[in-house]
Motif scaffolding. Sequence first.
Motif, PDB file in Angstrom:
ATOM      1  N   VAL A 190      -5.265  -0.203   0.101  1.00  0.00           N
ATOM      2  CA  VAL A 190      -4.598   0.571   1.151  1.00  0.00           C
ATOM      3  C   VAL A 190      -4.348  -0.391   2.319  1.00  0.00           C
ATOM      4  CG1 VAL A 190      -5.795   2.670   0.434  1.00  0.00           C
ATOM      5  CG2 VAL A 190      -6.727   1.345   2.353  1.00  0.00           C
ATOM      6  N   TYR A 191      -3.692   0.092   3.362  1.00  0.00           N
ATOM      7  CA  TYR A 191      -3.535  -0.743   4.556  1.00  0.00           C
ATOM      8  C   TYR A 191      -4.177  -0.014   5.729  1.00  0.00           C
ATOM      9  CZ  TYR A 191      -1.661  -4.403   7.475  1.00  0.00           C
ATOM     10  OH  TYR A 191      -1.562  -5.497   8.327  1.00  0.00           O
ATOM     11  N   ILE A 192      -4.952  -0.755   6.510  1.00  0.00           N
ATOM     12  CA  ILE A 192      -5.681  -0.146   7.632  1.00  0.00           C
ATOM     13  C   ILE A 192      -5.282  -0.840   8.932  1.00  0.00           C
ATOM     14  CG2 ILE A 192      -7.961   0.373   8.582  1.00  0.00           C
ATOM     15  CD1 ILE A 192      -9.085   0.208   5.733  1.00  0.00           C
ATOM     16  N   SER A 193      -4.906  -0.046   9.912  1.00  0.00           N
ATOM     17  CA  SER A 193      -4.512  -0.634  11.195  1.00  0.00           C
ATOM     18  C   SER A 193      -4.838   0.328  12.338  1.00  0.00           C
ATOM     19  CB  SER A 193      -3.016  -0.958  11.152  1.00  0.00           C
ATOM     20  OG  SER A 193      -2.684  -1.813  12.210  1.00  0.00           O
ATOM     21  N   ASN A 194      -4.486  -0.054  13.522  1.00  0.00           N
ATOM     22  CA  ASN A 194      -4.753   0.757  14.717  1.00  0.00           C
ATOM     23  C   ASN A 194      -3.512   0.808  15.602  1.00  0.00           C
ATOM     24  OD1 ASN A 194      -7.685   1.445  14.700  1.00  0.00           O
ATOM     25  ND2 ASN A 194      -7.942  -0.776  14.605  1.00  0.00           N
ATOM     26  N   ILE A 195      -3.458   1.801  16.505  1.00  0.00           N
ATOM     27  CA  ILE A 195      -2.300   1.818  17.412  1.00  0.00           C
ATOM     28  C   ILE A 195      -2.388   0.673  18.424  1.00  0.00           C
ATOM     29  CG2 ILE A 195      -1.110   4.056  17.483  1.00  0.00           C
ATOM     30  CD1 ILE A 195      -3.179   5.180  19.263  1.00  0.00           C
ATOM     31  N   LYS A 237     -15.303   5.798  -2.490  1.00  0.00           N
ATOM     32  CA  LYS A 237     -16.077   6.798  -3.260  1.00  0.00           C
ATOM     33  C   LYS A 237     -15.277   8.078  -3.416  1.00  0.00           C
ATOM     34  CE  LYS A 237     -20.697   5.500  -1.807  1.00  0.00           C
ATOM     35  NZ  LYS A 237     -21.369   5.857  -0.561  1.00  0.00           N
ATOM     36  N   GLY A 238     -14.649   8.513  -2.332  1.00  0.00           N
ATOM     37  CA  GLY A 238     -13.923   9.780  -2.367  1.00  0.00           C
ATOM     38  C   GLY A 238     -12.608   9.676  -3.120  1.00  0.00           C
ATOM     39  N   MET A 239     -11.764   8.769  -2.666  1.00  0.00           N
ATOM     40  CA  MET A 239     -10.415   8.706  -3.240  1.00  0.00           C
ATOM     41  C   MET A 239     -10.360   7.852  -4.504  1.00  0.00           C
ATOM     42  SD  MET A 239      -8.344   8.189   0.358  1.00  0.00           S
ATOM     43  CE  MET A 239      -6.744   8.824  -0.088  1.00  0.00           C
ATOM     44  N   GLN A 240     -11.438   7.085  -4.733  1.00  0.00           N
ATOM     45  CA  GLN A 240     -11.472   6.187  -5.906  1.00  0.00           C
ATOM     46  C   GLN A 240     -10.342   5.144  -5.846  1.00  0.00           C
ATOM     47  OE1 GLN A 240     -13.735   6.667  -8.930  1.00  0.00           O
ATOM     48  NE2 GLN A 240     -14.850   7.624  -7.258  1.00  0.00           N
ATOM     49  N   ILE A 241     -10.118   4.643  -4.647  1.00  0.00           N
ATOM     50  CA  ILE A 241      -9.112   3.584  -4.446  1.00  0.00           C
ATOM     51  C   ILE A 241      -9.839   2.417  -3.781  1.00  0.00           C
ATOM     52  CG2 ILE A 241      -6.964   2.962  -3.234  1.00  0.00           C
ATOM     53  CD1 ILE A 241      -6.244   5.932  -3.148  1.00  0.00           C
ATOM     54  N   LYS A 242      -9.484   1.184  -4.161  1.00  0.00           N
ATOM     55  CA  LYS A 242     -10.119   0.034  -3.500  1.00  0.00           C
ATOM     56  C   LYS A 242      -9.596  -0.081  -2.067  1.00  0.00           C
ATOM     57  CE  LYS A 242     -10.635  -3.069  -7.381  1.00  0.00           C
ATOM     58  NZ  LYS A 242      -9.378  -3.413  -8.029  1.00  0.00           N
ATOM     59  N   ALA A 273       0.821  -1.219   0.000  1.00  0.00           N
ATOM     60  CA  ALA A 273       0.000   0.000   0.000  1.00  0.00           C
ATOM     61  C   ALA A 273       0.855   1.270   0.000  1.00  0.00           C
ATOM     62  CB  ALA A 273      -0.894   0.001   1.238  1.00  0.00           C
ATOM     63  N   LYS A 274       0.384   2.255  -0.768  1.00  0.00           N
ATOM     64  CA  LYS A 274       1.048   3.573  -0.736  1.00  0.00           C
ATOM     65  C   LYS A 274       0.490   4.402   0.419  1.00  0.00           C
ATOM     66  CE  LYS A 274       2.428   4.462  -5.498  1.00  0.00           C
ATOM     67  NZ  LYS A 274       1.877   3.371  -6.299  1.00  0.00           N
ATOM     68  N   ILE A 275      -0.750   4.077   0.811  1.00  0.00           N
ATOM     69  CA  ILE A 275      -1.396   4.838   1.890  1.00  0.00           C
ATOM     70  C   ILE A 275      -1.749   3.892   3.035  1.00  0.00           C
ATOM     71  CG2 ILE A 275      -3.239   6.446   2.474  1.00  0.00           C
ATOM     72  CD1 ILE A 275      -3.750   6.859  -0.479  1.00  0.00           C
ATOM     73  N   MET A 276      -1.440   4.336   4.231  1.00  0.00           N
ATOM     74  CA  MET A 276      -1.797   3.556   5.416  1.00  0.00           C
ATOM     75  C   MET A 276      -2.692   4.417   6.306  1.00  0.00           C
ATOM     76  SD  MET A 276       0.953   1.452   7.541  1.00  0.00           S
ATOM     77  CE  MET A 276       0.529   0.583   9.032  1.00  0.00           C
ATOM     78  N   PHE A 277      -3.831   3.881   6.703  1.00  0.00           N
ATOM     79  CA  PHE A 277      -4.743   4.576   7.612  1.00  0.00           C
ATOM     80  C   PHE A 277      -4.547   3.994   9.013  1.00  0.00           C
ATOM     81  CE2 PHE A 277      -6.607   5.260   3.508  1.00  0.00           C
ATOM     82  CZ  PHE A 277      -7.174   6.523   3.585  1.00  0.00           C
ATOM     83  N   ILE A 278      -4.408   4.868   9.985  1.00  0.00           N
ATOM     84  CA  ILE A 278      -4.201   4.385  11.354  1.00  0.00           C
ATOM     85  C   ILE A 278      -5.259   4.957  12.292  1.00  0.00           C
ATOM     86  CG2 ILE A 278      -2.595   4.287  13.298  1.00  0.00           C
ATOM     87  CD1 ILE A 278      -0.320   4.498  11.255  1.00  0.00           C
ATOM     88  N   GLY A 279      -6.015   4.049  12.901  1.00  0.00           N
ATOM     89  CA  GLY A 279      -7.046   4.438  13.859  1.00  0.00           C
ATOM     90  C   GLY A 279      -6.554   4.206  15.274  1.00  0.00           C
ATOM     91  N   GLU A 280      -7.537   4.128  16.173  1.00  0.00           N
ATOM     92  CA  GLU A 280      -7.226   4.113  17.601  1.00  0.00           C
ATOM     93  C   GLU A 280      -7.114   2.677  18.131  1.00  0.00           C
ATOM     94  OE1 GLU A 280      -9.837   6.957  19.473  1.00  0.00           O
ATOM     95  OE2 GLU A 280     -10.114   5.632  21.170  1.00  0.00           O
ATOM     96  N   ALA A 281      -8.240   1.971  18.089  1.00  0.00           N
ATOM     97  CA  ALA A 281      -8.297   0.607  18.620  1.00  0.00           C
ATOM     98  C   ALA A 281      -9.570  -0.044  18.093  1.00  0.00           C
ATOM     99  CB  ALA A 281      -8.331   0.639  20.141  1.00  0.00           C
ATOM    100  N   PRO A 282      -9.639  -1.375  18.078  1.00  0.00           N
ATOM    101  CA  PRO A 282     -10.869  -2.028  17.615  1.00  0.00           C
ATOM    102  C   PRO A 282     -12.048  -1.701  18.523  1.00  0.00           C
ATOM    103  CG  PRO A 282      -9.079  -3.618  17.959  1.00  0.00           C
ATOM    104  CD  PRO A 282      -8.608  -2.321  18.502  1.00  0.00           C
TER     105      PRO A 282
END
Length: 197
Positions: free
Chosen positions: A81-86, A72-77, A38-47
């Motif tokens: 991307v990669y999604i994780s939490n601290i 819808k916004g970024m037009q990326i599947k 992934a070029k973009i990584m999203f990082i949230g708080e916790a599950p």
Amino acid sequence: MTKKEKLEVLYEETCDCMNCKLCTTRKNYVFGEGSPDAKIMFIGEAPGREEDEIGKPFVGRSGKLLTGIIEKGMQIKRDDVYISNIVKCRPTINLEGKTDRAPEKDEINNCCFILEKQIEIIKPKVIVTLGNPATKFILNTKQGITKIHGIFGEYKNIKVMPIYHPSYILRNGGEKSPLKKDVWEDIKKVLTYLKEI
Ligand code: URA
């Protein structure tokens, strides 16, 4: 080893973690998901509750909003991307596990090495931090999200864009929230940056 294999090893090494009290109430360890390239990584708080049930990040209401921003916004599947939490296990206010709470300092301190390794393996071009705990941790700042959203920061030479957490948007008007416009303005900066590099 490929990035995928390195992430698999990290998962195996950490999925039975008992470093903090959250292991006593978790149903599932929520490692993170998405593309190892992934070029973009999203990082949230916790599950939260749904993430704990399913074992995947951002699958509940705020997850739907985040998926909308990405697809819808970024037009990326979402898969690209990669999604994780601290923090990888769900923090709740008591052992019955009915109410979520923010992760505590010791929980973040015990868990953050996993996120740090994920970032080191994936090497994204941009990290998008969602809300205060992720932003404060990644940017090592005390400044609140209302002040610093939309302003690029840096983590180990990686650009960091702090944005409002989807659950904050849901608590402040949801789909019709004026905060959505702010999020979109911030996300556009990420897209522009990625086009330029
Ligand atoms: N909120 C988060 O910060 N992370 C999740 O995975 C779900 C909700």
